[in-house]
Design an enzyme around this catalytic site. Structure first.
Site, PDB file in Angstrom:
ATOM      1  N   ASP A 180       4.383   6.154   3.748  1.00 26.63           N
ATOM      2  CA  ASP A 180       5.382   6.375   2.763  1.00 26.63           C
ATOM      3  C   ASP A 180       5.789   7.786   3.048  1.00 26.63           C
ATOM      4  OD1 ASP A 180       5.113   3.770   1.891  1.00 26.63           O
ATOM      5  OD2 ASP A 180       3.185   4.297   0.907  1.00 26.63           O
ATOM      6  N   HIS A 207       1.465   1.502  -2.839  1.00 27.04           N
ATOM      7  CA  HIS A 207       2.048   1.193  -1.417  1.00 27.04           C
ATOM      8  C   HIS A 207       2.712  -0.268  -1.473  1.00 27.04           C
ATOM      9  CE1 HIS A 207       2.820   1.284   2.733  1.00 27.04           C
ATOM     10  NE2 HIS A 207       2.355   0.129   2.902  1.00 27.04           N
TER      11      HIS A 207
END
Ligand code: NAD
Ligand code: LMR
Length: 343
Positions: A180, A207
């Site tokens: 990310d 996530h």
């Protein structure tokens, strides 16, 4: 049948080049065993390659339910420091784990278009549970880097399994959210027109979808981006995994960028273990910085794993809204993992 493949390789002058690209290691680096569980998969293979290039690794243990002899033989021919051993099947899991300082887990099924990460829960939760039971038994002091999805639930599953085994140390369990951060940096550099190598962007939360919250208000180098651009950048970071899943059209999810991100995070963990100061990365860990028991934020890594969970710093109003919006989903994913591990 003995199926392990052992390939030893010697160091060479070329290692200094790799050393510069991966780590600021000195000539006397400690011995470190790294085990990859799921090493023959889409992430596992390039991750094995990248860990073989890392001069902080002295022993690389490649475990999967199939195909590890070939991967180990192949990677093992690379003339870098580590000895490579391939282990295949449950009978060899103990040997794969014994003595490991760091265990990286990319074992499990990936998404296909139309699926959420939570749709992987039914298969991957069981895989993670079994692997973590073995970690508790054979390398209870190792750091664990969890890649298998849904990370928001697999990390709580691991924690519960470790608690039941009486060896849980919250400092040693990490959900890998580095991809990310990698995506946020790439997308931000493109819009802000700054050199990508200089960019830093913390990503907090979890996530999956809206639980991924990039903090572009803290991005450096600073850029004066409109709120529309910041909204679009946030959405693209949150949907980065889905972008890859759709582009791969049924052939899996991110593997190469994930291997890169996994290797970066593992390198940071090894540096921390080796006493390198000021190693800070974002990761999904046990946390008290919000009311949620697990949360991704900047974490200082040290000789025992997590040295400090850093607080979030100042958030923009948009980010404050995003933080409140992500909490219900993240809470329920955590609870789902805890319930599964205890049933
Ligand atoms: N955290 C992240 O940012 C991130 C990013 C990308 C993918 N992922 C996740 O990583 C996982 C793996 O993705 P992939 O693309 O490598 O999948 P893949 O199917 O290509 O590889 C998975 C590997 O796991 C192995 N495996 C299955 N059960 C096992 C077990 N019990 N023990 C050991 N190995 C086992 C399989 O044999 C296979 O080789 C998926 O759950 C995916 O969603 C996470
Ligand atoms: O999106 C996925 O399913 C894989 C991974 O979590 C990713 O972010 O690429």
């Amino acid at each position: 049948m003995f199926r392990s493949v052992i390939v030893r390789s010697s160091s060479s002058a070329k290692q200094s080049l790799l050393r510069r690209s991966f780590s600021s290691s000195s000539s006397s680096v400690p011995e470190r065993k790294v085990a990859i569980l799921g090493a023959a998969g889409g992430i596992g293979q390039p991750l094995a390659l990248l860990m073989k290039l890392n001069p902080l690794v002295s022993s690389l243990s490649l475990f999967d339910i199939a195909n590890t002899p070939g991967v180990a033989a192949d990677v093992g021919h690379i003339n870098t420091r580590s000895e490579v051993v391939g282990y295949m099947g449950d009978d060899e899991l103990a040997k794969a784990l014994e003595g490991a300082d760091l265990v990286i887990i990319p074992a499990g099924v990936p998404r296909k278009p139309g699926m959420t990460r939570d749709d992987l829960f039914n298969i991957n939760a069981g895989i993670v549970k079994n692997l973590c039971s073995a970690i508790a038994k054979y390398c209870p002091h190792a750091l664990v880097n969890m890649i298998s999805n849904p990370v928001n639930s697999t990390v709580p599953i691991a924690a519960e399994i470790f608690k039941k085994a009486g060896m849980y140390d919250e400092k040693k369990l990490f959900g890998v959210t580095t991809l990310d951060v990698v995506r946020a940096k790439t997308f931000y550099a493109g819009k802000a027109n700054v050199p990508v190598a200089e960019v830093n962007v913390p990503v907090i939360g979890g996530h999956a979808g809206v639980t991924i919250l990039p903090l572009f208000s803290q991005a450096t180098p600073q850029a004066n981006l409109s709120s529309d651009v910041l909204t679009a950048l946030t959405k693209r970071t949150q949907d980065g995994g889905t972008e890859v899943v759709e582009a791969k059209a049924g052939k899996g999810s991110a593997t190469l960028s994930m291997a890169y991100a996994g290797a970066l995070f593992a390198d940071a963990c090894l540096k921390g273990l080796n006493g390198v100061p000021d190693v800070v990365e974002c990761s999904y860990v046990q946390s008290t910085i919000t009311e949620l028991p697990f949360f991704a934020s900047k974490v200082r890594l040290g000789k025992n794993g997590v040295e400090e969970v850093l607080d979030l710093g100042p958030l923009s109003d948009f980010e404050k809204e995003g933080l409140e919006a992500l909490k219900p989903e993240l809470k329920s994913s955590i609870e789902k993992g805890v319930k599964f591990a205890n049933q």
